[in-house]
Design an enzyme around this catalytic site. Structure first.
Site, short mmCIF file in Angstrom:
data_model
loop_
_atom_site.label_atom_id
_atom_site.label_comp_id
_atom_site.label_asym_id
_atom_site.label_seq_id
_atom_site.Cartn_x
_atom_site.Cartn_y
_atom_site.Cartn_z
N ARG A 158 1.66 -0.40 -11.17
CA ARG A 158 1.08 0.64 -10.31
C ARG A 158 1.93 0.89 -9.06
O ARG A 158 1.40 1.11 -7.97
CB ARG A 158 -0.36 0.29 -9.90
CG ARG A 158 -1.29 0.08 -11.04
CD ARG A 158 -1.54 1.35 -11.85
NE ARG A 158 -2.38 1.04 -12.98
CZ ARG A 158 -1.92 0.66 -14.18
NH1 ARG A 158 -0.62 0.60 -14.41
NH2 ARG A 158 -2.74 0.37 -15.14
N SER A 207 -10.24 2.37 -12.11
CA SER A 207 -10.28 1.00 -11.57
C SER A 207 -9.96 1.01 -10.08
O SER A 207 -8.97 1.64 -9.68
CB SER A 207 -9.27 0.11 -12.29
OG SER A 207 -9.69 -0.08 -13.62
N GLU A 277 -6.24 -0.52 -5.97
CA GLU A 277 -5.44 0.35 -6.84
C GLU A 277 -5.54 1.80 -6.37
O GLU A 277 -4.63 2.60 -6.58
CB GLU A 277 -5.93 0.24 -8.29
CG GLU A 277 -5.15 1.13 -9.23
CD GLU A 277 -5.22 0.71 -10.69
OE1 GLU A 277 -5.36 -0.49 -10.97
OE2 GLU A 277 -5.12 1.60 -11.54
C1 LIG Z 1 -12.06 7.79 -15.31
C2 LIG Z 1 -10.69 7.40 -14.83
C3 LIG Z 1 -9.88 6.59 -15.60
C4 LIG Z 1 -8.61 6.22 -15.16
N1 LIG Z 1 -7.86 5.42 -15.95
C5 LIG Z 1 -6.60 5.07 -15.55
C6 LIG Z 1 -5.78 4.24 -16.38
O1 LIG Z 1 -6.13 3.88 -17.49
N2 LIG Z 1 -4.55 3.90 -15.91
C7 LIG Z 1 -4.10 4.31 -14.68
O2 LIG Z 1 -2.97 3.96 -14.32
N3 LIG Z 1 -4.87 5.08 -13.88
C8 LIG Z 1 -6.10 5.47 -14.28
N4 LIG Z 1 -6.87 6.25 -13.46
C9 LIG Z 1 -6.37 6.63 -12.12
C10 LIG Z 1 -5.59 7.95 -12.07
O3 LIG Z 1 -5.98 8.81 -13.12
C11 LIG Z 1 -4.08 7.74 -12.12
O4 LIG Z 1 -3.64 6.88 -11.09
C12 LIG Z 1 -3.32 9.06 -12.00
O5 LIG Z 1 -1.98 8.85 -12.34
C13 LIG Z 1 -3.38 9.69 -10.60
O6 LIG Z 1 -2.84 11.01 -10.67
P1 LIG Z 1 -3.43 12.16 -9.73
O7 LIG Z 1 -2.65 13.41 -9.98
O8 LIG Z 1 -4.89 12.29 -9.90
O9 LIG Z 1 -3.06 11.58 -8.32
P2 LIG Z 1 -3.91 11.70 -6.99
O10 LIG Z 1 -5.16 10.90 -7.12
O11 LIG Z 1 -4.06 13.12 -6.60
O12 LIG Z 1 -2.94 10.97 -5.95
C14 LIG Z 1 -2.71 9.57 -6.04
C15 LIG Z 1 -1.59 9.21 -5.03
O13 LIG Z 1 -0.37 9.79 -5.50
C16 LIG Z 1 0.13 10.71 -4.54
N5 LIG Z 1 0.67 11.85 -5.30
C17 LIG Z 1 0.03 12.66 -6.16
N6 LIG Z 1 0.89 13.57 -6.67
C18 LIG Z 1 2.08 13.31 -6.10
C19 LIG Z 1 3.39 13.90 -6.20
N7 LIG Z 1 3.63 14.96 -6.99
N8 LIG Z 1 4.38 13.38 -5.45
C20 LIG Z 1 4.15 12.33 -4.62
N9 LIG Z 1 2.97 11.74 -4.48
C21 LIG Z 1 1.95 12.22 -5.22
C22 LIG Z 1 -1.04 11.10 -3.65
O14 LIG Z 1 -0.61 11.47 -2.34
C23 LIG Z 1 -1.81 9.79 -3.64
O15 LIG Z 1 -1.25 8.90 -2.73
C24 LIG Z 1 -8.15 6.65 -13.89
C25 LIG Z 1 -8.97 7.48 -13.11
C26 LIG Z 1 -10.21 7.86 -13.57
C27 LIG Z 1 -11.07 8.77 -12.71
#
Ligand SMILES: Cc1cc2nc3c(=O)[nH]c(=O)nc-3n(C[C@H](O)[C@H](O)[C@H](O)COP(=O)(O)OP(=O)(O)OC[C@H]3O[C@@H](n4cnc5c(N)ncnc54)[C@H](O)[C@@H]3O)c2cc1C
Length: 312
Positions: A158, A207, A277
């Site tokens: 992560r 998580s 996380e």
């Molecule tokens: C039901 C559920 C299940 C999930 N299961 C998993 C799993 O199995 N494995 C896992 O790893 N994660 C999981 N996640 C967490 C999440 O989906 C991941 O971490 C995902 O990759 C986050 O992407 P996001 O676009 O939503 O980022 P955001 O939540 O919008 O941002 C997360 C962070 O990344 C930064 N960020 C976002 N986009 C960029 C960019 N383009 N450049 C620089 N920084 C950026 C943001 O500023 C923030 O700090 C889960 C979440 C949910 C709700």
């Protein structure tokens, strides 16, 4: 551009007060230009993908919040893809599978953007983003756009070394040739597994704590007796103890209180310090480079392992 926009509409947790201004850049160039202008005007800037790993403050965010979800250009090659940061990771995984491209089977159920997935080195079911990455094109605080090859970046559990330093605009990924039917079947099984084990019907951010080496945060939290316990509108899921769900009117302060208590209790009972996380964007972190400053328990060295096979 929207003023006074409710941030709870931009995160899967459905938590967060008003953003002063929200803007959805339409192209990479648009994002870079807006960033430059905000820098010149000394306005704080925040970046959000699909908001699926984010806790946003109850007081909202000052300045400009940029959302990447309109950056969706995609170009498929021979077992490769060039894709912009706002593209849905789950959709990309499905489309790769349809082509018989193997490598993102683990990602079909992860609800984030490609940019967010690179930043978080998202992973599940034994897979992570890092081995698929060929290069990343990113915007740096001084306004330059640079393409970095995979070996110029550091990935761990992560963690991506760009986090807090640059914003991902575009990524090139590589796949292995695979059997379409087998890939799609594996994705289907992974999705079924999630539906059975995760509270997908309630707002959450997945998580909340990272798995410590050789153990699972969910197991520890459950063993410490936290399943089902709540603070305000935030509740430790009865289905998966590492999920905190919003039962309706949860505030960021409820989630933070619950996380803090769990952290202390697990430390006391098992001598293990859990690491957060989820990313917490704090109002005080006005420098946009601190986009992911998580003063609670930002991931640090000790439990990073790129090959961690533990599921989220
Ligand atoms: C039901 C559920 C299940 C999930 N299961 C998993 C799993 O199995 N494995 C896992 O790893 N994660 C999981 N996640 C967490 C999440 O989906 C991941 O971490 C995902 O990759 C986050 O992407 P996001 O676009 O939503 O980022 P955001 O939540 O919008 O941002 C997360 C962070 O990344 C930064 N960020 C976002 N986009 C960029 C960019 N383009 N450049 C620089 N920084 C950026 C943001 O500023 C923030 O700090 C889960 C979440 C949910 C709700």
């Amino acid at each position: 551009m929207e003023k006074n926009y409710p941030l709870n509409q931009l995160t899967t947790w459905k938590i967060g007060g008003p953003a002063e201004v929200v803007y959805w850049p339409q192209t990479k160039e648009d994002l870079s230009t807006v960033w430059q202008r905000a820098q010149e005007a000394q306005v704080p800037v925040w970046l959000i993908g699909q908001g699926s790993n984010l806790l946003l403050p109850d007081e909202g965010l000052p300045g400009l919040t940029l959302v990447t979800t309109a950056l969706r250009a995609i170009e498929w090659g021979e077992h490769t893809v060039k894709v912009e940061a706002g593209y849905s990771l789950a959709r990309l995984a499905q489309e790769a599978g349809e082509r018989g491209f193997s490598g993102l089977e683990f990602a079909r159920g992860i609800p984030g953007s490609v940019g967010g997935a690179v930043m978080m080195n998202a992973g599940a079911h034994g897979g992570v983003m890092a081995p698929r990455i060929v290069n990343v094109t990113a915007l740096w605080p001084d306004g330059t756009v640079k393409k970095l090859e995979r070996d110029e970046l550091e990935f761990a559990y992560r963690f991506c070394s760009l986090r807090g330093h640059a914003w991902v605009l575009e990524v090139e990924l590589v796949f292995s040739p695979g059997d379409r039917k087998k890939i799609l079947q594996e994705m289907k099984e992974n999705l079924t597994n999630r539906r059975l084990n995760q509270p997908l019907e309630k707002p959450s951010a997945g998580s909340v704590f990272q798995n410590p080496p050789g153990d699972s945060a969910g197991r520890l939290i459950e063993a410490a007796g936290w399943k089902g316990r709540s603070r305000g509108g935030a509740q430790v899921s009865t289905k998966h103890a590492n999920f905190i769900v919003n039962t309706g009117k949860a505030k960021a302060k409820d989630v933070l209180a619950l996380m803090e208590e769990i952290l202390k209790d697990v430390q006391l009972k098992f001598g293990i310090t859990l690491q957060s996380e989820v990313a917490y964007l704090q109002r005080e972190a006005r420098d946009a480079r601190h986009d992911a400053r998580c003063t609670m328990h930002e991931a640090r060295g000790t439990n990073r392992s790129e090959q961690s096979s533990q599921n989220d």
